[in-house]
Write a protein that holds these residues in place. Structure first.
Motif, PDB file in Angstrom:
ATOM      1  N   ILE A   1      -0.487  -6.209   3.762  1.00 56.38           N
ATOM      2  CA  ILE A   1       0.776  -5.723   2.992  1.00 56.38           C
ATOM      3  C   ILE A   1       1.230  -6.665   2.097  1.00 56.38           C
ATOM      4  O   ILE A   1       1.196  -7.906   2.439  1.00 56.38           O
ATOM      5  CB  ILE A   1       1.773  -5.672   4.191  1.00 56.38           C
ATOM      6  CG1 ILE A   1       1.242  -4.529   5.046  1.00 56.38           C
ATOM      7  CG2 ILE A   1       3.115  -5.229   3.625  1.00 56.38           C
ATOM      8  CD1 ILE A   1       2.328  -4.393   6.511  1.00 56.38           C
TER       9      ILE A   1
ATOM     10  N   ASP B   1       4.032  -7.446  -1.158  1.00 52.37           N
ATOM     11  CA  ASP B   1       5.275  -7.051  -1.632  1.00 52.37           C
ATOM     12  C   ASP B   1       5.577  -5.561  -1.259  1.00 52.37           C
ATOM     13  O   ASP B   1       6.084  -5.053  -2.189  1.00 52.37           O
ATOM     14  CB  ASP B   1       5.019  -7.134  -3.361  1.00 52.37           C
ATOM     15  CG  ASP B   1       5.130  -8.461  -3.677  1.00 52.37           C
ATOM     16  OD1 ASP B   1       5.494  -9.384  -3.053  1.00 52.37           O
ATOM     17  OD2 ASP B   1       4.382  -8.808  -4.736  1.00 52.37           O
ATOM     18  N   GLY B   2       5.607  -5.094   0.059  1.00 53.22           N
ATOM     19  CA  GLY B   2       6.030  -3.848   0.367  1.00 53.22           C
ATOM     20  C   GLY B   2       4.786  -2.972   0.189  1.00 53.22           C
ATOM     21  O   GLY B   2       5.188  -1.817   0.662  1.00 53.22           O
ATOM     22  N   PHE B   3       3.908  -2.964  -0.258  1.00 60.07           N
ATOM     23  CA  PHE B   3       2.599  -2.265  -0.521  1.00 60.07           C
ATOM     24  C   PHE B   3       1.604  -2.283   0.642  1.00 60.07           C
ATOM     25  O   PHE B   3       1.021  -3.302   0.953  1.00 60.07           O
ATOM     26  CB  PHE B   3       1.925  -2.597  -1.924  1.00 60.07           C
ATOM     27  CG  PHE B   3       2.037  -1.240  -2.619  1.00 60.07           C
ATOM     28  CD1 PHE B   3       1.087  -0.175  -2.605  1.00 60.07           C
ATOM     29  CD2 PHE B   3       2.904  -1.281  -3.661  1.00 60.07           C
ATOM     30  CE1 PHE B   3       1.453   0.810  -3.404  1.00 60.07           C
ATOM     31  CE2 PHE B   3       3.136  -0.201  -4.815  1.00 60.07           C
ATOM     32  CZ  PHE B   3       2.243   1.096  -4.640  1.00 60.07           C
TER      33      PHE B   3
ATOM     34  N   ASN C   1       3.961  10.239   1.060  1.00 57.62           N
ATOM     35  CA  ASN C   1       3.941   9.628  -0.193  1.00 57.62           C
ATOM     36  C   ASN C   1       2.749   8.237   0.077  1.00 57.62           C
ATOM     37  O   ASN C   1       3.059   7.315  -0.600  1.00 57.62           O
ATOM     38  CB  ASN C   1       5.033   8.847  -0.816  1.00 57.62           C
ATOM     39  CG  ASN C   1       6.061  10.023  -1.338  1.00 57.62           C
ATOM     40  OD1 ASN C   1       5.535  11.029  -1.864  1.00 57.62           O
ATOM     41  ND2 ASN C   1       7.147   9.748  -0.696  1.00 57.62           N
ATOM     42  N   LEU C   2       1.633   8.790   0.687  1.00 52.33           N
ATOM     43  CA  LEU C   2       0.552   7.699   0.715  1.00 52.33           C
ATOM     44  C   LEU C   2      -0.914   8.483   0.147  1.00 52.33           C
ATOM     45  O   LEU C   2      -0.759   9.795   0.280  1.00 52.33           O
ATOM     46  CB  LEU C   2       0.205   7.396   2.056  1.00 52.33           C
ATOM     47  CG  LEU C   2       1.375   6.745   2.886  1.00 52.33           C
ATOM     48  CD1 LEU C   2       0.729   6.730   4.572  1.00 52.33           C
ATOM     49  CD2 LEU C   2       1.372   5.291   2.362  1.00 52.33           C
TER      50      LEU C   2
ATOM     51  N   ASN D   1      -2.078  -1.518   2.346  1.00 56.22           N
ATOM     52  CA  ASN D   1      -3.411  -1.166   1.999  1.00 56.22           C
ATOM     53  C   ASN D   1      -4.249  -1.196   3.185  1.00 56.22           C
ATOM     54  O   ASN D   1      -4.086  -2.388   3.697  1.00 56.22           O
ATOM     55  CB  ASN D   1      -3.887  -1.927   0.725  1.00 56.22           C
ATOM     56  CG  ASN D   1      -5.483  -1.754   0.352  1.00 56.22           C
ATOM     57  OD1 ASN D   1      -5.814  -0.427   0.473  1.00 56.22           O
ATOM     58  ND2 ASN D   1      -5.837  -2.902  -0.150  1.00 56.22           N
TER      59      ASN D   1
ATOM     60  N   GLY E   1      -0.043   2.791  -0.254  1.00 60.98           N
ATOM     61  CA  GLY E   1       1.256   3.316  -0.610  1.00 60.98           C
ATOM     62  C   GLY E   1       2.358   2.144   0.093  1.00 60.98           C
ATOM     63  O   GLY E   1       2.026   1.243   0.377  1.00 60.98           O
ATOM     64  N   ARG E   2       3.582   2.549  -0.184  1.00 57.27           N
ATOM     65  CA  ARG E   2       4.601   1.809   0.480  1.00 57.27           C
ATOM     66  C   ARG E   2       4.559   1.723   1.864  1.00 57.27           C
ATOM     67  O   ARG E   2       4.385   2.822   2.482  1.00 57.27           O
ATOM     68  CB  ARG E   2       5.898   2.164  -0.155  1.00 57.27           C
ATOM     69  CG  ARG E   2       6.128   2.304  -1.695  1.00 57.27           C
ATOM     70  CD  ARG E   2       6.817   0.701  -1.846  1.00 57.27           C
ATOM     71  NE  ARG E   2       6.972   0.781  -3.109  1.00 57.27           N
ATOM     72  CZ  ARG E   2       6.897  -0.516  -3.781  1.00 57.27           C
ATOM     73  NH1 ARG E   2       6.722  -1.597  -2.899  1.00 57.27           N
ATOM     74  NH2 ARG E   2       6.812  -0.813  -5.075  1.00 57.27           N
ATOM     75  N   ASP E   3       4.826   0.379   2.217  1.00 57.76           N
ATOM     76  CA  ASP E   3       4.657   0.037   3.560  1.00 57.76           C
ATOM     77  C   ASP E   3       5.916   1.025   4.519  1.00 57.76           C
ATOM     78  O   ASP E   3       6.850   1.220   4.039  1.00 57.76           O
ATOM     79  CB  ASP E   3       4.791  -1.169   3.885  1.00 57.76           C
ATOM     80  CG  ASP E   3       4.418  -1.588   5.487  1.00 57.76           C
ATOM     81  OD1 ASP E   3       3.907  -0.750   6.137  1.00 57.76           O
ATOM     82  OD2 ASP E   3       5.379  -2.645   5.796  1.00 57.76           O
ATOM     83  N   ARG E   4       5.704   1.493   5.622  1.00 58.75           N
ATOM     84  CA  ARG E   4       6.669   2.219   6.291  1.00 58.75           C
ATOM     85  C   ARG E   4       6.161   2.100   7.858  1.00 58.75           C
ATOM     86  O   ARG E   4       5.030   1.903   8.108  1.00 58.75           O
ATOM     87  CB  ARG E   4       6.905   3.558   6.130  1.00 58.75           C
ATOM     88  CG  ARG E   4       5.549   4.395   6.100  1.00 58.75           C
ATOM     89  CD  ARG E   4       5.978   5.709   5.780  1.00 58.75           C
ATOM     90  NE  ARG E   4       6.501   6.620   6.732  1.00 58.75           N
ATOM     91  CZ  ARG E   4       7.429   7.622   6.598  1.00 58.75           C
ATOM     92  NH1 ARG E   4       7.350   8.300   5.423  1.00 58.75           N
ATOM     93  NH2 ARG E   4       7.807   7.892   7.507  1.00 58.75           N
TER      94      ARG E   4
END
Length: 89
Positions: A37, A39-41, A72-73, A43, A9-12
């Motif tokens: 990580i 491009d902000g994704f 949102n993951l 994994n 998901g999007r990194d946070r």
């Protein structure tokens, strides 16, 4: 029993801490972590051992899935044997 836990998901901030806390609370031991990580994704793949855990795999899957949905993951936990068969070339 060994499991493979995947998180995408999007990194946070706090993803690793959140998943690690859920596993620790359920006496699931982390054996290996690989994360990156791009491009902000975010994994991550974790190999974990749940031999000493009292929780059933289905319950752990539900907890991880619900927590992932909240932020949102996509979080999946699979028996390592199933993961290996699905990813053989």
């Amino acid at each position: 029993m060994k499991l493979v836990v995947t998180i995408v998901g999007r990194d946070r901030v706090g993803i690793i801490a959140m998943v690690s806390n859920i596993l620790a609370e359920n006496n699931v031991n982390i054996l290996n972590i690989n994360q990156n990580i791009m491009d902000g994704f975010f994994n991550m793949v974790m190999v974990v051992e749940m031999t000493d855990s009292k929780i059933k795999l289905q319950e752990l899957q539900k907890i991880l899935n619900e927590k992932g949905n909240e932020i949102n993951l996509e979080i999946k936990a699979q028996h390592q044997d199933i993961f290996d068969v699905m990813h053989k070339i």
